[in-house]
Scaffold this motif. Structure first.
Motif, mmCIF file in Angstrom:
data_model
loop_
_atom_site.group_PDB
_atom_site.id
_atom_site.type_symbol
_atom_site.label_atom_id
_atom_site.label_comp_id
_atom_site.label_asym_id
_atom_site.label_seq_id
_atom_site.Cartn_x
_atom_site.Cartn_y
_atom_site.Cartn_z
ATOM 1 N N THR A 291 -66.709 -25.835 -21.000
ATOM 2 C CA THR A 291 -66.919 -26.935 -21.936
ATOM 3 C C THR A 291 -65.613 -27.685 -22.207
ATOM 4 O O THR A 291 -65.611 -28.899 -22.352
ATOM 5 C CB THR A 291 -67.500 -26.411 -23.263
ATOM 6 N N ASP B 210 -75.675 -28.536 -25.291
ATOM 7 C CA ASP B 210 -74.921 -29.767 -25.045
ATOM 8 C C ASP B 210 -75.565 -30.509 -23.885
ATOM 9 O O ASP B 210 -76.469 -29.989 -23.223
ATOM 10 C CB ASP B 210 -73.422 -29.528 -24.852
ATOM 11 N N GLU B 211 -75.115 -31.725 -23.665
ATOM 12 C CA GLU B 211 -75.745 -32.590 -22.674
ATOM 13 C C GLU B 211 -75.664 -32.049 -21.257
ATOM 14 O O GLU B 211 -76.568 -32.289 -20.455
ATOM 15 C CB GLU B 211 -75.099 -33.986 -22.711
ATOM 16 N N ARG C 147 -76.148 -29.184 -30.611
ATOM 17 C CA ARG C 147 -74.936 -30.003 -30.615
ATOM 18 C C ARG C 147 -75.302 -31.378 -30.065
ATOM 19 O O ARG C 147 -75.514 -32.269 -30.858
ATOM 20 C CB ARG C 147 -73.846 -29.307 -29.828
ATOM 21 N N HIS C 148 -75.352 -31.563 -28.792
ATOM 22 C CA HIS C 148 -75.721 -32.848 -28.185
ATOM 23 C C HIS C 148 -75.098 -34.032 -28.936
ATOM 24 O O HIS C 148 -75.779 -34.974 -29.327
ATOM 25 C CB HIS C 148 -77.255 -32.985 -28.110
ATOM 26 N N HIS C 149 -73.793 -33.985 -29.116
ATOM 27 C CA HIS C 149 -73.087 -35.004 -29.891
ATOM 28 C C HIS C 149 -73.080 -36.374 -29.222
ATOM 29 O O HIS C 149 -72.993 -37.387 -29.910
ATOM 30 C CB HIS C 149 -71.643 -34.561 -30.160
#
Length: 169
Positions: A115, A22-23, A45-47
């Protein structure tokens, strides 16, 4: 249902250790990938990353994954993934993932996570109930680390996934 290590699905052995991206992990991602044991998995992920940047990131991760013998699954492209993964916060979600053809299921969150601060978590026994009911190889996710996984392995989990435990500051 107790599953033995390593877990095989169709024509491949499934990873038992997974890095979730993730970011917020930033450049620690690259060291984390380099430290993963061969045969581990990465879930991209990195949505919140803009599409163009995410594609560049995905290509870079894919190159490293090939070089280090890791399996990469992009959550945003489940139909092109080498295996289909599912998520289960409940038995109902886990069974839906199985019906959709998932090869394994991430049961989460087992413990409180950074998270999702303040969000409810399942706890080991409820998570294990879900894992057993689904009937797929189950990966523990949410507040996980190696020590916690060792305690959960006897409850039906075949592996674990993390962000923070695999990307130390």
């Amino acid at each position: 249902m107790a599953l033995r290590h390593p877990v095989r699905c169709r024509d491949r052995t499934l990873p038992l250790l997974w890095l979730m991206t993730d970011e917020r992990i930033g450049d620690r991602l690259w060291d984390a990938i380099a430290r993963l044991p061969r045969g581990s998995g990465i879930v991209l992920r990195h949505h919140a990353t803009p599409a163009g940047e995410r594609m560049v990131l995905k290509r870079r991760i894919a190159r490293l994954a090939r070089r280090h013998g890791l399996l990469l699954v992009d959550e945003a492209s489940p139909k092109t993934a080498p295996i289909r993964i599912g998520r289960a916060h409940s038995v109902r979600e886990g069974l839906a993932a199985r019906r959709a053809g998932a090869a394994l299921v991430f049961v989460s969150p087992v413990y409180a996570t950074r998270t999702h601060p303040g969000a409810p978590f399942l706890g080991p026994l409820r998570a294990a109930t879900i894992a057993r009911a689904v009937g797929l190889p189950a990966i523990a996710l949410g507040g996980m680390n190696a020590r916690r996984y060792r305690r959960l392995a006897g409850l039906g989990f075949v592996g674990w996934a993390a962000i923070d435990a695999l990307t130390p500051e």
